[in-house]
Design a protein around this motif. Structure first.
Motif, PDB file in Angstrom:
ATOM      1  N   ARG A 168      22.592 -49.830   6.947  1.00  0.00           N
ATOM      2  CA  ARG A 168      21.562 -48.879   7.035  1.00  0.00           C
ATOM      3  C   ARG A 168      21.926 -47.815   8.171  1.00  0.00           C
ATOM      4  O   ARG A 168      21.768 -46.619   7.955  1.00  0.00           O
ATOM      5  CB  ARG A 168      20.166 -49.554   7.676  1.00  0.00           C
ATOM      6  N   LEU A 169      22.414 -48.354   9.364  1.00  0.00           N
ATOM      7  CA  LEU A 169      22.940 -47.264  10.469  1.00  0.00           C
ATOM      8  C   LEU A 169      23.908 -46.370   9.845  1.00  0.00           C
ATOM      9  O   LEU A 169      24.070 -45.064  10.186  1.00  0.00           O
ATOM     10  CB  LEU A 169      23.436 -47.817  11.459  1.00  0.00           C
ATOM     11  N   LYS A 170      24.871 -46.761   9.148  1.00  0.00           N
ATOM     12  CA  LYS A 170      25.908 -45.951   8.538  1.00  0.00           C
ATOM     13  C   LYS A 170      25.396 -44.908   7.672  1.00  0.00           C
ATOM     14  O   LYS A 170      26.087 -43.811   7.652  1.00  0.00           O
ATOM     15  CB  LYS A 170      26.846 -46.938   7.644  1.00  0.00           C
ATOM     16  N   LEU A 197      22.498 -43.874   7.519  1.00  0.00           N
ATOM     17  CA  LEU A 197      21.559 -42.668   8.542  1.00  0.00           C
ATOM     18  C   LEU A 197      22.314 -41.691   9.160  1.00  0.00           C
ATOM     19  O   LEU A 197      22.061 -40.529   9.256  1.00  0.00           O
ATOM     20  CB  LEU A 197      20.662 -43.614   9.402  1.00  0.00           C
ATOM     21  N   ARG A 198      23.461 -42.362   9.740  1.00  0.00           N
ATOM     22  CA  ARG A 198      24.633 -41.506  10.483  1.00  0.00           C
ATOM     23  C   ARG A 198      25.155 -40.295   9.555  1.00  0.00           C
ATOM     24  O   ARG A 198      25.449 -39.373   9.763  1.00  0.00           O
ATOM     25  CB  ARG A 198      25.483 -42.390  10.965  1.00  0.00           C
ATOM     26  N   ARG A 199      25.397 -40.949   8.302  1.00  0.00           N
ATOM     27  CA  ARG A 199      26.290 -40.106   7.377  1.00  0.00           C
ATOM     28  C   ARG A 199      25.300 -38.774   7.086  1.00  0.00           C
ATOM     29  O   ARG A 199      25.460 -37.710   7.065  1.00  0.00           O
ATOM     30  CB  ARG A 199      26.689 -40.714   6.344  1.00  0.00           C
ATOM     31  N   LYS A 200      23.946 -39.253   6.788  1.00  0.00           N
ATOM     32  CA  LYS A 200      22.751 -38.225   6.569  1.00  0.00           C
ATOM     33  C   LYS A 200      22.708 -37.250   7.562  1.00  0.00           C
ATOM     34  O   LYS A 200      22.610 -35.890   7.282  1.00  0.00           O
ATOM     35  CB  LYS A 200      21.581 -39.006   6.077  1.00  0.00           C
ATOM     36  N   TYR A 201      22.758 -37.770   8.769  1.00  0.00           N
ATOM     37  CA  TYR A 201      22.562 -36.959   9.948  1.00  0.00           C
ATOM     38  C   TYR A 201      23.765 -35.848  10.070  1.00  0.00           C
ATOM     39  O   TYR A 201      23.422 -34.480  10.283  1.00  0.00           O
ATOM     40  CB  TYR A 201      22.352 -37.557  11.269  1.00  0.00           C
ATOM     41  N   GLU A 202      24.959 -36.521   9.590  1.00  0.00           N
ATOM     42  CA  GLU A 202      26.148 -35.627   9.806  1.00  0.00           C
ATOM     43  C   GLU A 202      25.953 -34.183   8.867  1.00  0.00           C
ATOM     44  O   GLU A 202      26.372 -33.398   8.918  1.00  0.00           O
ATOM     45  CB  GLU A 202      27.211 -36.542   9.813  1.00  0.00           C
ATOM     46  N   ARG A 203      25.607 -34.807   7.529  1.00  0.00           N
ATOM     47  CA  ARG A 203      25.341 -33.868   6.521  1.00  0.00           C
ATOM     48  C   ARG A 203      24.253 -32.792   7.033  1.00  0.00           C
ATOM     49  O   ARG A 203      24.626 -31.559   6.506  1.00  0.00           O
ATOM     50  CB  ARG A 203      24.881 -34.441   5.175  1.00  0.00           C
ATOM     51  N   ARG A 204      23.198 -33.365   7.225  1.00  0.00           N
ATOM     52  CA  ARG A 204      22.075 -32.281   7.689  1.00  0.00           C
ATOM     53  C   ARG A 204      22.900 -31.298   8.790  1.00  0.00           C
ATOM     54  O   ARG A 204      22.649 -30.114   8.850  1.00  0.00           O
ATOM     55  CB  ARG A 204      20.994 -33.080   8.344  1.00  0.00           C
TER      56      ARG A 204
END
Length: 189
Positions: A169-171, A173-180
């Motif tokens: 999950r955290l991986k 969420l981190r990737r989505k944050y970086e994309r955003r």
């Protein structure tokens, strides 16, 4: 037009309600999951594996009842997302399953969370709970997915799930944050 969506969804839900049955698990279902959990690691306690399997099945059914699931998961999601129902999307099932099993304070088992990002643009993320031997990650664990069949528990080894490619999950969420952040930075320049 927008004001017609909720009433139409409620009508569809009522029409389909008679088509769904309360999720049930047999003794063999529980035993199979119990053995799968126990086989995660030689250190997994057989009693804990049995209790986890029993709770996974009973809590899945309880959540479907609590969420008042009377339709397919996709229609139920629409009802939740439109405000007709309060809970019952996959992330709710995952949160509630993890929380319930965590209450047991297992010594040899741990609860984790996983997300599968969509394989195409027409699908959405899917969240689930994963049970693993203490110290292991999601890839060594078993997916406990009560959302997929509207409260009837689906389970499999995380890496053997034919429908979803699970990641921690955290991986995700981190990737989505970086994309955003990258999109916002690109839009700002």
């Amino acid at each position: 037009m927008k004001s017609l969506v909720a009433p139409l969804m409620m009508l569809a839900a009522a029409a389909l309600a008679a088509c769904t049955a309360a999720p049930t698990a047999t003794k063999n279902d529980v035993e199979a999951l119990s053995l799968a959990i126990q086989s995660l690691d030689p250190q997994v306690d057989a009693g804990e594996a049995r209790r986890a399997a029993e709770l996974a099945y009973s809590h899945s059914a309880r959540l479907a009842e609590q969420y008042n699931v009377t339709t397919s998961p996709i229609i139920h999601n629409t009802l939740v997302n439109s405000g007709v129902k309060e809970r019952g999307i996959c992330v709710h099932y995952a949160e509630d399953m993890e929380a319930r099993l965590d209450q047991e304070n297992f010594r040899t088992l741990t609860m984790l969370r996983a997300i599968a990002e969509p394989k195409n643009e027409f699908r959405i993320d899917h969240s689930t709970a994963v049970i693993a031997a203490r110290g292991d990650g999601i890839y060594e664990g078993i997916v406990l997915d009560p959302w997929r069949y509207g409260g009837k528990l689906y389970w499999s080894a995380t890496t053997d799930d034919p429908r979803y490619d699970w990641e921690p999950r955290l991986k995700v969420l981190r990737r989505k944050y970086e994309r955003r952040m990258a999109k916002e930075a690109a839009a700002g320049t």
